[in-house]
Write an enzyme that holds these catalytic residues in place. Structure first.
Site, PDB file in Angstrom:
ATOM      1  N   HIS A 142       1.903  25.723  48.949  1.00 38.09           N
ATOM      2  CA  HIS A 142       1.837  26.530  47.641  1.00 38.09           C
ATOM      3  C   HIS A 142       3.230  26.560  47.062  1.00 38.09           C
ATOM      4  O   HIS A 142       3.792  27.713  46.918  1.00 38.09           O
ATOM      5  CB  HIS A 142       1.157  28.063  47.835  1.00 38.09           C
ATOM      6  CG  HIS A 142      -0.101  27.783  48.382  1.00 38.09           C
ATOM      7  ND1 HIS A 142      -0.446  28.394  49.629  1.00 38.09           N
ATOM      8  CD2 HIS A 142      -1.075  27.063  48.288  1.00 38.09           C
ATOM      9  CE1 HIS A 142      -1.649  28.154  50.002  1.00 38.09           C
ATOM     10  NE2 HIS A 142      -2.098  27.270  49.474  1.00 38.09           N
TER      11      HIS A 142
ATOM     12  N   HIS B 248      -8.291  25.316  43.585  1.00 36.62           N
ATOM     13  CA  HIS B 248      -7.199  25.421  44.317  1.00 36.62           C
ATOM     14  C   HIS B 248      -7.287  24.474  45.572  1.00 36.62           C
ATOM     15  O   HIS B 248      -6.331  23.669  45.969  1.00 36.62           O
ATOM     16  CB  HIS B 248      -6.961  26.870  45.095  1.00 36.62           C
ATOM     17  CG  HIS B 248      -6.118  27.341  45.937  1.00 36.62           C
ATOM     18  ND1 HIS B 248      -4.978  27.832  45.417  1.00 36.62           N
ATOM     19  CD2 HIS B 248      -5.907  26.745  46.860  1.00 36.62           C
ATOM     20  CE1 HIS B 248      -4.111  27.851  46.448  1.00 36.62           C
ATOM     21  NE2 HIS B 248      -4.770  27.221  47.472  1.00 36.62           N
ATOM     22  N   GLU B 249      -8.347  24.197  46.186  1.00 35.65           N
ATOM     23  CA  GLU B 249      -8.667  23.242  47.316  1.00 35.65           C
ATOM     24  C   GLU B 249      -8.217  21.963  46.771  1.00 35.65           C
ATOM     25  O   GLU B 249      -7.670  21.129  47.499  1.00 35.65           O
ATOM     26  CB  GLU B 249      -9.914  23.514  47.761  1.00 35.65           C
ATOM     27  CG  GLU B 249     -10.076  24.875  48.718  1.00 35.65           C
ATOM     28  CD  GLU B 249      -9.135  25.291  49.507  1.00 35.65           C
ATOM     29  OE1 GLU B 249      -8.467  24.575  50.048  1.00 35.65           O
ATOM     30  OE2 GLU B 249      -9.061  26.503  49.553  1.00 35.65           O
TER      31      GLU B 249
HETATM   32 NI    NI Z   1      -3.953  26.551  49.322  1.00 36.72          NI
END
Ligand code: NI
Length: 142
Positions: free
Chosen positions: A114, A104-105
């Site tokens: 997002h 995710h990062e």
């Molecule tokens: Ni994020």
């Protein structure tokens, strides 16, 4: 038709250039092992080569110093910080969970929000977008 896969010659640029556990926390040598395993993980390496992601420093977040965060991408790849330890400092979080946060990062190397760009990007990765969003790594209020 040209292959859209990763070149057989991996670029040395698309990686983590330094790996730094926090020396003021217990057992930094094991923390270094965890961070090194993540950096060398085939899925992580694949994502970084495919999307040409370069990260200056892979390091950790201290749970007591950043209680609301599981991960943080500083300045789009200057550093990625991961909570790799349990809150009680009696061990390390599950590898698969930490790796999910790292995936995710990495998307925040190019996308701050997002949105659908993140969805599209993550659809190419080894884990699903919905599971990543459910991780809510940045903030307890996110
Ligand atoms: Ni994020």
């Amino acid at each position: 038709m040209r292959s859209t896969g990763v070149s057989s010659v991996a670029s040395a640029s698309y990686t983590f250039h330094r790996i730094e556990p926090l020396q003021h926390l217990p057992d930094p040598s094991t923390a270094l092992e965890v961070l090194t395993r993540l950096a060398n993980d085939p899925a992580i390496r694949h994502i970084m080569q495919l999307h040409r992601f370069s990260v200056g420093i892979l390091t950790e977040l201290a749970p007591h110093e950043q209680p609301g965060l599981l991960g943080l991408n500083v300045n789009a790849g200057q550093a990625i910080k991961l909570r790799i330890r349990t809150d009680a400092y009696d061990g390390f979080r599950l590898y698969a969970e930490t790796r999910r946060v790292l995936c995710h990062e990495l998307t925040h190397n190019v996308h701050g929000d997002h949105d659908n760009n993140v969805r599209e990007l993550l659809s190419l990765g080894p884990v699903s977008y919905d599971r990543l969003l459910n991780t809510r790594p940045h903030s307890s209020r996110n």
